[in-house]
Design an enzyme around this catalytic site. Structure first.
Site, PDB file in Angstrom:
ATOM      1  N   HIS A  52       0.956  -1.140  -0.208  1.00  0.00           N
ATOM      2  CA  HIS A  52       0.070   0.304   0.172  1.00  0.00           C
ATOM      3  C   HIS A  52       0.326   1.361  -0.007  1.00  0.00           C
ATOM      4  CE1 HIS A  52      -3.256  -2.926   0.662  1.00  0.00           C
ATOM      5  NE2 HIS A  52      -3.872  -1.890   0.008  1.00  0.00           N
ATOM      6  N   ARG A  81     -10.885   3.989  -1.169  1.00  0.00           N
ATOM      7  CA  ARG A  81      -9.865   3.045  -0.263  1.00  0.00           C
ATOM      8  C   ARG A  81      -9.947   4.259   1.613  1.00  0.00           C
ATOM      9  NH1 ARG A  81      -5.936   2.081  -3.679  1.00  0.00           N
ATOM     10  NH2 ARG A  81      -5.649  -0.209  -4.114  1.00  0.00           N
ATOM     11  N   ARG A 107     -15.471   2.134  -1.331  1.00  0.00           N
ATOM     12  CA  ARG A 107     -15.248   0.775  -0.167  1.00  0.00           C
ATOM     13  C   ARG A 107     -15.529   0.649   1.251  1.00  0.00           C
ATOM     14  NH1 ARG A 107      -9.519  -2.707  -1.757  1.00  0.00           N
ATOM     15  NH2 ARG A 107      -8.757  -1.303  -0.201  1.00  0.00           N
ATOM     16  N   GLU A 143     -11.322 -10.659  -4.947  1.00  0.00           N
ATOM     17  CA  GLU A 143     -10.063 -10.768  -4.568  1.00  0.00           C
ATOM     18  C   GLU A 143      -9.160 -11.666  -4.207  1.00  0.00           C
ATOM     19  OE1 GLU A 143      -8.736  -6.790  -2.550  1.00  0.00           O
ATOM     20  OE2 GLU A 143     -10.586  -6.634  -1.564  1.00  0.00           O
ATOM     21  N   ASN A 177      -4.234  -6.654  -6.934  1.00  0.00           N
ATOM     22  CA  ASN A 177      -3.576  -6.720  -6.104  1.00  0.00           C
ATOM     23  C   ASN A 177      -3.556  -7.974  -5.670  1.00  0.00           C
ATOM     24  OD1 ASN A 177      -2.609  -4.388  -7.400  1.00  0.00           O
ATOM     25  ND2 ASN A 177      -4.238  -3.210  -5.520  1.00  0.00           N
ATOM     26  N   ASP A 178      -4.933  -7.951  -4.908  1.00  0.00           N
ATOM     27  CA  ASP A 178      -4.587  -8.754  -3.395  1.00  0.00           C
ATOM     28  C   ASP A 178      -5.152 -10.540  -4.488  1.00  0.00           C
ATOM     29  OD1 ASP A 178      -4.462  -8.454  -1.134  1.00  0.00           O
ATOM     30  OD2 ASP A 178      -6.496  -6.434  -1.823  1.00  0.00           O
ATOM     31  N   ARG A 208       2.028  -9.894  -1.517  1.00  0.00           N
ATOM     32  CA  ARG A 208       2.325  -8.800  -2.403  1.00  0.00           C
ATOM     33  C   ARG A 208       3.297  -7.290  -1.778  1.00  0.00           C
ATOM     34  NH1 ARG A 208      -3.399  -5.615  -2.061  1.00  0.00           N
ATOM     35  NH2 ARG A 208      -3.325  -3.926  -2.278  1.00  0.00           N
ATOM     36  N   CYS A 237     -10.173  -3.095  -9.965  1.00  0.00           N
ATOM     37  CA  CYS A 237      -9.531  -1.306  -9.976  1.00  0.00           C
ATOM     38  C   CYS A 237      -8.605  -2.018  -9.597  1.00  0.00           C
ATOM     39  CB  CYS A 237     -10.455  -1.115  -8.699  1.00  0.00           C
ATOM     40  SG  CYS A 237     -11.307  -1.825  -7.487  1.00  0.00           S
TER      41      CYS A 237
HETATM   42  C1  PEP Z   1      -6.602  -4.445  -4.676  1.00  0.00           C
HETATM   43  O1  PEP Z   1      -6.808  -6.242  -4.160  1.00  0.00           O
HETATM   44  O2  PEP Z   1      -6.592  -5.135  -5.635  1.00  0.00           O
HETATM   45  C2  PEP Z   1      -7.187  -4.165  -4.576  1.00  0.00           C
HETATM   46  C3  PEP Z   1      -7.462  -2.986  -5.456  1.00  0.00           C
HETATM   47  O3  PEP Z   1      -7.399  -3.401  -2.829  1.00  0.00           O
HETATM   48  P1  PEP Z   1      -6.208  -3.010  -2.324  1.00  0.00           P
HETATM   49  O4  PEP Z   1      -5.139  -3.162  -3.236  1.00  0.00           O
HETATM   50  O5  PEP Z   1      -7.072  -1.647  -1.405  1.00  0.00           O
HETATM   51  O6  PEP Z   1      -6.354  -4.486  -0.911  1.00  0.00           O
HETATM   52 MG    MG Z   2      -7.210  -5.424  -1.858  1.00  0.00          MG
END
Ligand code: PEP
Ligand code: MG
Length: 576
Positions: free
Chosen positions: A192, A299, A335, A432, A455-456, A466, A503
């Site tokens: 993050h 977020r 979210r 995710e 991402n997740d 990650r 996203c």
């Molecule tokens: C993701 O996991 O791709 C996402 C958009 O959420 P975050 O990066 O906040 O976990």
């Molecule tokens: Mg995520």
């Protein structure tokens, strides 16, 4: 200046851009305790009282969150810590020593509480030794709170922060000092901290391994966030080369800016709905500058890091309402708090596997009051019908049912209170987690929309952390399993009349874009700073070609083949 001229360090190119500036070594772990004497005892005691009160406030939040999930027994650790903060003997001792010894409160707190810790460690019972860790925690919390204000003013402006690891909340604090770049020893591309750096357009090179031991305070650095390179103490010639590159980049930005009012459509005129992600309220300016079609992900946990506390319903309403009004008539997708993982709010539960632990919707459903305060705030801000609500980290359909029930309850309450809201507010989930991906059709029938969090999804699908640079090579955006999973989600979602968007950071990767569009994706939400670039690439695409590209990529069994194919495709559109 210590390192040789032009020393080159390599790391992960986490946020693009180039910057030149002086290094500021930020060390969080080793809190220096000043032994300085003081003149104003009254002020020092007030300072101590404030820090104690703030520590207590933080612990109260931790306690209320912990109690639901961990039960009275384990949560009582935090209650015990709170009691220590009220212990009149300890407080009298601290104040008495400040008066007598005329030393800074941080020194007295450290010295006095360390004495207790020492005694407890000498005890033979394991129980006492363990409790000493709690006391250590308390000590650090008070010292942190005593030093916080100081630290903020201590960091000079316009520096490049060099540190071991960086948390999202650090990133937020650093933005207040106008930090020009980041270099860290540890951390991955989709941590993050990297996401926040990208959204704020701050070049970052993470996972450099020995950055903090090689770079010295004040060293001149060039941070190249495109190539993941840091040059220490560059010579004049090198500085000139990079200054030229910075100028070229500025010109390129201006060129892209001209697209701001043009649609994000392919050559044939197929429009892609291009939205932006919002992590920090500060990004609103960038959003207006780059003109996306609304906000595809807020977020909220990140926004509220700026507040340093859990906001109540009214405070939340103010924030959501202001975003919704500013972005009107476009939409915004809020979210629900995605607390946990690497996004630590004031909850410090020391989970051994936080990414597999109490995170996102799991934590929210265990803390219904907290969750309801957010749902009510979002509903109240939905009067203009341009807000959607989405939940993170969904694993099972029961989580959707439970959330829908809570939304209904909140609607009933608001009706009774004669507060207006959008009765048809759209509700969606993030996909995710692999289980949710497999069950896309089941979910699609229950919700209004699905947003893919790559991402997740990649982290959980491939079992690769990650944020861990050691395994960053295994975090493969273009792993065949990732591509096929994305294709499955998009197809199943659409087949069930459910809107599918994406996203995660993958949406902003120029190499990934043609593939995603070819897989059938029509809605994308990307970091605000990258909106112009994404738009410029979409406008170079022939939709028909992207379909063929996606078909081809779905047949490959290695990441390498897919990347080769994508490179060929990308080079062909860039050359044209
Ligand atoms: C993701 O996991 O791709 C996402 C958009 O959420 P975050 O990066 O906040 O976990
Ligand atoms: Mg995520």
């Amino acid at each position: 200046m210590s390192s040789k001229i032009n020393t080159l360090l390599k790391g992960i190119a986490a946020a693009s851009g180039i910057t030149i500036g002086n290094a500021f070594i930020f060390s969080k772990e080793k809190e220096e305790i000043s032994h300085e004497s003081i003149d104003n005892v009254t002020e020092a005691i007030k300072h101590l009282e404030d820090a104690l009160a703030l520590s207590k406030k933080e612990l109260k939040k931790v306690f209320s969150l912990a109690i639901d999930k961990l039960g009275e027994k384990r949560a009582s650790i935090f209650e015990a810590q709170m009691m220590i903060l009220d212990d009149p003997v300890l407080i009298d001792n601290l104040k008495g020593r400040i008066r007598r010894e005329k030393k800074l409160p941080e020194y007295i707190v450290d010295d006095e509480i360390s004495k207790y810790i020492h005694l407890m460690n000498e005890a033979h019972e394991m129980y006492m030794k363990e409790r000493s860790l709690d006391i250590e925690d308390i000590k650090n919390r008070i010292i942190r709170n005593l030093k916080k204000k100081k630290w903020k003013s201590k960091i000079s402006s316009d520096v490049i922060v060099v540190t071991t690891t960086i948390s999202p909340s650090d990133t937020v604090l650093f933005t207040q000092a106008n930090v020009k770049g980041y270099v860290t020893d540890f951390g991955g591309l989709t941590s993050h901290a990297a996401i926040v750096a990208r959204s704020l357009n701050i070049p970052a090179v993470l996972g450099v391994n020995e950055a903090t031991s090689i770079i010295k305070d004040g060293d001149v650095l060039i941070v190249d966030g495109f190539h993941g390179e840091v040059i220490i103490n560059p010579d004049e010639e090198r500085i000139l080369i990079y200054k030229n590159k910075i100028n070229e980049l500025n010109l390129y930005d201006e060129k892209l800016f001209k697209l701001r009012n043009k649609p994000a459509e392919t050559i044939e005129g197929k429009e892609i709905c291009l939205r932006a992600n919002l992590d920090l309220t500060k990004e609103m300016d960038l959003i207006f500058r780059n003109n996306p079609k609304g906000i595809g992900l807020v977020r909220t946990e990140q926004i509220f890091e700026e507040y340093e506390a859990f906001p109540d319903e009214d405070e939340q309403f103010e924030v959501y309402n202001s975003i919704a009004q500013k972005i009107y008539p476009e939409n915004v997708t809020i979210r629900a708090f995605d607390i946990g993982g690497d996004k630590v709010l004031p909850v410090d539960l020391h989970e051994s596997n936080p990414f597999l632990g109490w995170r996102g919707i799991r934590l929210l459903l265990d803390n219904k009051n907290l969750f309801k305060s957010q749902i009510r705030a979002v509903l109240r801000a939905s009067q203009n019908k341009n807000i959607k609500l989405m939940i993170p980290m969904v694993t099972s359909i029961e989580e959707v049912f439970e959330t829908k029930e809570l939304i209904d309850q909140c609607k009933k309450e608001l009706k009774k209170e004669k507060k207006s809201f959008d009765n048809d507010m759209h509700f969606g989930i993030m996909i995710e987690i692999p289980s949710a991906a497999v069950l896309t059709a089941t979910f699609a029938r229950e919700v209004d929309f699905i947003s893919i969090g790559t991402n997740d999804l990649i982290q959980y699908l491939l079992a690769v952390d990650r944020g861990n640079e050691i395994v960053s090579k295994l975090y493969q955006e273009f792993h065949p399993a990732v591509i096929r999973t994305l294709s499955h989600i998009i197809k199943e979602g659409k087949a069930n009349d459910c809107k599918v968007s994406l996203c995660g950071e993958m949406g902003g990767d120029p190499l990934a874009l043609p593939l995603l569009i070819g897989l059938g994706l029509e809605i994308l939400s990307v970091s605000p700073s990258i909106v112009p670039l994404v738009k410029s690439i979409i406008r170079k695409l022939k939709y028909k070609d992207t379909l063929l590209l996606a078909d081809k990529c779905l047949t490959y069994s290695t990441e390498k083949e897919i990347i080769n194919e994508l490179n060929l495709f990308y080079n062909s559109i860039i050359d044209n």
